[in-house]
Design an enzyme around this catalytic site. Structure first.
Site, PDB file in Angstrom:
ATOM      1  N   SER A   8       4.607  -0.183  -3.795  1.00  0.00           N
ATOM      2  CA  SER A   8       3.499  -0.378  -2.858  1.00  0.00           C
ATOM      3  C   SER A   8       3.752  -1.617  -2.013  1.00  0.00           C
ATOM      4  O   SER A   8       3.858  -2.730  -2.537  1.00  0.00           O
ATOM      5  CB  SER A   8       2.188  -0.544  -3.624  1.00  0.00           C
ATOM      6  OG  SER A   8       1.198  -1.004  -2.726  1.00  0.00           O
ATOM      7  N   HIS A  31       4.922   3.389  -0.762  1.00  0.00           N
ATOM      8  CA  HIS A  31       3.473   3.601  -0.843  1.00  0.00           C
ATOM      9  C   HIS A  31       2.784   2.633   0.121  1.00  0.00           C
ATOM     10  O   HIS A  31       2.960   1.417   0.019  1.00  0.00           O
ATOM     11  CB  HIS A  31       3.029   3.367  -2.289  1.00  0.00           C
ATOM     12  CG  HIS A  31       1.589   3.645  -2.553  1.00  0.00           C
ATOM     13  ND1 HIS A  31       1.104   4.906  -2.811  1.00  0.00           N
ATOM     14  CD2 HIS A  31       0.529   2.810  -2.622  1.00  0.00           C
ATOM     15  CE1 HIS A  31      -0.203   4.836  -3.033  1.00  0.00           C
ATOM     16  NE2 HIS A  31      -0.585   3.581  -2.924  1.00  0.00           N
ATOM     17  N   ASP A  33      -0.730   1.337   1.583  1.00  0.00           N
ATOM     18  CA  ASP A  33      -2.164   1.282   1.308  1.00  0.00           C
ATOM     19  C   ASP A  33      -2.948   0.954   2.573  1.00  0.00           C
ATOM     20  O   ASP A  33      -2.875  -0.162   3.082  1.00  0.00           O
ATOM     21  CB  ASP A  33      -2.451   0.224   0.233  1.00  0.00           C
ATOM     22  CG  ASP A  33      -2.001   0.671  -1.139  1.00  0.00           C
ATOM     23  OD1 ASP A  33      -2.409   1.765  -1.565  1.00  0.00           O
ATOM     24  OD2 ASP A  33      -1.224  -0.065  -1.779  1.00  0.00           O
ATOM     25  N   MET A  35      -6.490   0.322   4.108  1.00  0.00           N
ATOM     26  CA  MET A  35      -7.850  -0.046   3.690  1.00  0.00           C
ATOM     27  C   MET A  35      -8.658  -0.455   4.913  1.00  0.00           C
ATOM     28  O   MET A  35      -8.150  -1.163   5.782  1.00  0.00           O
ATOM     29  CB  MET A  35      -7.796  -1.215   2.704  1.00  0.00           C
ATOM     30  CG  MET A  35      -6.933  -0.950   1.478  1.00  0.00           C
ATOM     31  SD  MET A  35      -7.099  -2.290   0.292  1.00  0.00           S
ATOM     32  CE  MET A  35      -5.773  -1.890  -0.862  1.00  0.00           C
ATOM     33  N   HIS A  64      -1.684   6.060   1.373  1.00  0.00           N
ATOM     34  CA  HIS A  64      -2.878   6.137   0.532  1.00  0.00           C
ATOM     35  C   HIS A  64      -4.047   5.600   1.347  1.00  0.00           C
ATOM     36  O   HIS A  64      -4.165   4.390   1.550  1.00  0.00           O
ATOM     37  CB  HIS A  64      -2.623   5.297  -0.739  1.00  0.00           C
ATOM     38  CG  HIS A  64      -3.794   5.205  -1.655  1.00  0.00           C
ATOM     39  ND1 HIS A  64      -3.847   4.293  -2.697  1.00  0.00           N
ATOM     40  CD2 HIS A  64      -4.950   5.899  -1.727  1.00  0.00           C
ATOM     41  CE1 HIS A  64      -4.988   4.438  -3.348  1.00  0.00           C
ATOM     42  NE2 HIS A  64      -5.678   5.401  -2.783  1.00  0.00           N
ATOM     43  N   MET A  66      -7.522   4.473   1.807  1.00  0.00           N
ATOM     44  CA  MET A  66      -8.763   4.013   1.170  1.00  0.00           C
ATOM     45  C   MET A  66      -9.732   3.695   2.296  1.00  0.00           C
ATOM     46  O   MET A  66     -10.042   2.531   2.592  1.00  0.00           O
ATOM     47  CB  MET A  66      -8.462   2.797   0.285  1.00  0.00           C
ATOM     48  CG  MET A  66      -7.784   3.191  -1.022  1.00  0.00           C
ATOM     49  SD  MET A  66      -6.909   1.810  -1.775  1.00  0.00           S
ATOM     50  CE  MET A  66      -5.384   1.885  -0.843  1.00  0.00           C
ATOM     51  N   MET A 135      -6.502   6.927  -9.823  1.00  0.00           N
ATOM     52  CA  MET A 135      -6.496   5.467  -9.736  1.00  0.00           C
ATOM     53  C   MET A 135      -6.669   4.877 -11.132  1.00  0.00           C
ATOM     54  O   MET A 135      -7.579   5.260 -11.873  1.00  0.00           O
ATOM     55  CB  MET A 135      -7.637   4.973  -8.836  1.00  0.00           C
ATOM     56  CG  MET A 135      -7.480   5.272  -7.353  1.00  0.00           C
ATOM     57  SD  MET A 135      -5.974   4.620  -6.612  1.00  0.00           S
ATOM     58  CE  MET A 135      -6.150   2.851  -6.889  1.00  0.00           C
ATOM     59  N   GLY A 140      -8.565  -1.318  -3.969  1.00  0.00           N
ATOM     60  CA  GLY A 140      -8.913  -2.431  -3.077  1.00  0.00           C
ATOM     61  C   GLY A 140      -7.931  -3.591  -3.099  1.00  0.00           C
ATOM     62  O   GLY A 140      -7.727  -4.230  -2.080  1.00  0.00           O
ATOM     63  N   PHE A 141      -7.327  -3.818  -4.263  1.00  0.00           N
ATOM     64  CA  PHE A 141      -6.456  -4.990  -4.367  1.00  0.00           C
ATOM     65  C   PHE A 141      -5.260  -4.701  -5.274  1.00  0.00           C
ATOM     66  O   PHE A 141      -5.388  -3.926  -6.228  1.00  0.00           O
ATOM     67  CB  PHE A 141      -7.240  -6.187  -4.936  1.00  0.00           C
ATOM     68  CG  PHE A 141      -8.416  -6.547  -4.086  1.00  0.00           C
ATOM     69  CD1 PHE A 141      -8.262  -7.383  -2.985  1.00  0.00           C
ATOM     70  CD2 PHE A 141      -9.667  -6.022  -4.356  1.00  0.00           C
ATOM     71  CE1 PHE A 141      -9.352  -7.688  -2.171  1.00  0.00           C
ATOM     72  CE2 PHE A 141     -10.758  -6.318  -3.553  1.00  0.00           C
ATOM     73  CZ  PHE A 141     -10.603  -7.159  -2.453  1.00  0.00           C
ATOM     74  N   ASP A 173      -1.785   4.925  -9.876  1.00  0.00           N
ATOM     75  CA  ASP A 173      -1.729   3.780  -8.964  1.00  0.00           C
ATOM     76  C   ASP A 173      -2.684   2.705  -9.464  1.00  0.00           C
ATOM     77  O   ASP A 173      -3.895   2.952  -9.584  1.00  0.00           O
ATOM     78  CB  ASP A 173      -2.125   4.260  -7.559  1.00  0.00           C
ATOM     79  CG  ASP A 173      -2.078   3.153  -6.512  1.00  0.00           C
ATOM     80  OD1 ASP A 173      -1.534   2.066  -6.792  1.00  0.00           O
ATOM     81  OD2 ASP A 173      -2.592   3.401  -5.406  1.00  0.00           O
ATOM     82  N   GLY A 195       3.103  -2.054  -7.256  1.00  0.00           N
ATOM     83  CA  GLY A 195       3.133  -3.095  -6.238  1.00  0.00           C
ATOM     84  C   GLY A 195       3.678  -4.387  -6.790  1.00  0.00           C
ATOM     85  O   GLY A 195       4.855  -4.718  -6.613  1.00  0.00           O
TER      86      GLY A 195
HETATM   87  C1  DX5 Z   1      -4.852  -0.731  -4.963  1.00  0.00           C
HETATM   88  C2  DX5 Z   1      -3.744  -0.015  -4.247  1.00  0.00           C
HETATM   89  C3  DX5 Z   1      -2.467  -0.040  -4.981  1.00  0.00           C
HETATM   90  C4  DX5 Z   1      -1.901  -1.430  -5.184  1.00  0.00           C
HETATM   91  C5  DX5 Z   1      -1.269  -1.426  -6.527  1.00  0.00           C
HETATM   92  O1  DX5 Z   1      -6.081  -0.385  -4.454  1.00  0.00           O
HETATM   93  O2  DX5 Z   1      -4.083   1.348  -4.044  1.00  0.00           O
HETATM   94  O3  DX5 Z   1      -1.492   0.797  -4.387  1.00  0.00           O
HETATM   95  O4  DX5 Z   1      -0.960  -1.803  -4.245  1.00  0.00           O
HETATM   96  O5  DX5 Z   1      -0.839  -2.717  -6.826  1.00  0.00           O
HETATM   97  P1  DX5 Z   1      -0.416  -3.133  -8.311  1.00  0.00           P
HETATM   98  O6  DX5 Z   1       0.741  -2.246  -8.684  1.00  0.00           O
HETATM   99  O7  DX5 Z   1      -0.040  -4.566  -8.185  1.00  0.00           O
HETATM  100  O8  DX5 Z   1      -1.605  -2.886  -9.200  1.00  0.00           O
HETATM  101 ZN    ZN Z   2      -2.428   2.690  -3.426  1.00  0.00          ZN
END
Ligand code: DX5
Ligand code: ZN
Length: 224
Positions: A8, A31, A33, A35, A64, A66, A135, A140-141, A173, A195
């Protein structure tokens, strides 16, 4: 069932995305993200960045979303070059129509479930999808702790996929790392987003290889 590792870029350096994509050569997908600060309390990137990144790397993009109103925005991510587009079922007004539109435009269609969303109401939709994302943190983070309480949902989803004989990838994820990936693989996931466990290390490509080995050793095709 073959293992795929999707780093990610949320945990990468956004000012050097092309280089960061090269740093994970050997990864199956990148990946991305997206948001919007409405569906989740964070804001990242949108269509123009996906467009530029898809030109800058040969690794296919796993977007992805969000975001609110994915029915309106998801098709633009296919046009921007994404090979796979994931929308959240909680935000989609018409998930079947949207999945069909994503496929018709030439990308893989994927649907995501937040931790509190059950899979069972969506059993009949599974043939419309190429991937389902469970998930394992609240979206979100990056860098959040893996939610072990999601493992039964991963198991039940794998059983549904197998019972219907579907060729549907099952992605996890959130908090996926050397400590948690084996549990996910054992439960039946086959696509792993990571990530911080990739970009938080000195050698991201090595982290991808190691995660792949761990998952393959515990996955469905391996002896248990
Ligand atoms: C979170 C994202 C993930 C995030 C995962 O909302 O959808 O893709 O980047 O990060 P890690 O692997 O650090 O949890
Ligand atoms: Zn993601």
């Amino acid at each position: 069932m073959s293992v795929q590792i999707n780093p990610s870029i949320l945990s990468a350096d956004f000012a050097r995305l092309a280089e960061e994509a090269k740093a994970v050569q050997g990864a199956d997908w990148l990946h991305v993200d997206v948001m919007d600060n409405h569906f989740v309390p964070n804001l990242t990137l949108g269509v123009p960045v996906v467009e530029s990144l898809s030109r800058a790397t040969d690794t296919p993009l796993d977007c992805h979303l969000m975001i609110e109103a994915p029915d309106r925005w998801a098709p633009a991510y296919v046009e921007a070059g994404a090979g796979s587009v994931t929308f959240h079922v909680e935000a989609a007004a018409a998930p079947v129509r949207l999945a069909r539109e994503i496929r018709a435009k030439g990308a893989r269609a994927s649907m995501a479930l937040r931790p509190a969303t059950a899979i069972e109401p969506y059993e009949d939709l599974l043939p419309e999808l190429d991937m389902l994302l469970i998930m394992t943190v609240e979206p979100g983070f990056g860098g959040q702790a893996f939610l072990d309480i999601m493992l039964p949902k991963i198991r039940r989803t794998r059983q549904l996929i197998d019972r219907h004989g579907l060729d549907l990838w099952l992605q996890v994820d959130g908090g996926v790392s050397a400590e948690t990936i084996e549990r996910c693989a054992e439960a039946g996931a086959d696509v792993f987003v990571a990530g911080s466990a990739v970009y938080g290390t000195d050698d991201p490509a090595k982290a991808v290889r190691q995660l792949r080995e761990q998952a393959a050793a515990k996955g469905a095709d391996s002896p248990r």
